[in-house]
Design a protein around this motif. Sequence first.
Motif: not given
Lengths: 220, 132
Positions: B101-126
Amino acid sequence: MSIASSFSPVDPHHIGHNNLALGAEGAATGHGEGGPAPKSVIVPYGFWIFLLSDIVMFSAFFASYQVVAGNAIDAAPRFDLSNLAAETGCLLLSSFLCGIASLCANRRRLFGTEIFLLLTGILGAVFLTLEIREFVGLIQQHQGPADGAYYSAFFALVGCHGLHVTVGLLWLGTMMAQIFAKGFRQDMLRRLTCFSLFWHALDIVWVAIFSLVYLMRFTP
Amino acid sequence: MSQQGIEAERAGDVAPGLELQGREDTSRGLRSYLIGFVLAAGLTAASFWAIRTHAIYGPGVSVALVTLAIAQMGIHLVFFLHITTGPDNTNNVLALVFGVLIVFLVVFGSLWIMTNLNHNMIPTKMLMDMQR
């Protein structure tokens, strides 16, 4: 017979106590009818919990690797598949032979135990040599841990596993010497059980590494 | 279990499965390790095959790799670490389930949050254009 044992004569919650000592009641409360679990159950159980916490730590490295690998702009290193196959084979065979060694120890066969532990160690050392050679190759191609986010995450994860294998080899040497010097005492057998748990768990972590870190780079 | 084992167990210094084993127990143990080794080697070979073959739909290869890896971990747990569904293994299984359970939370939680942050970031070029 107590009241409790009248409706739950043997192992009511299937927790494994009192499978054998039918009808025997433990004086200590909270220890089940068979009394406290023997040390050779408790010690590997405690070690199992340590291993699980170690795997949780590895999962944090995996998570950081996956995040970085999905976003990094570094060029992917050219992994050598035959080297990877050799490493994987060594570790799997080593894990298998470690199991055979514990079977020998259960039969109290000193020679067999030592020989199979030695083979386990040799295969572990071959694995480590192959891994270090690969690391040196990558660093020489300027793909070392300081050359980009991807490589930092890669070296942290795979290097952490390699570090565990190194510690395991030291432990293995100590085990061989102790069994040779002290014989199959109960505490030696407990240590050997813990060591084989450790070695098998390292193989599980390697399964995750070779398929999710290495082979994933080769997907179309 | 041998009579000797039962007596040793009552004395409180030997666990079930760890007592002095007879020839039968050893051959049973050996068979278990051999089955585990063959299955694990087969699954490893299947993983290496999966990335070369064209039999699997391209984007599905990564799913196949994850599936094979999880299967092989299961094989290791059952045949090498002897995690079973037996009553004497309940504590081990409970600890394992919590760990997973903890492994699942750590791995998928990190991927989920980081993907979400990535979507909300200003694109690097801009971002680079803004800094100019």
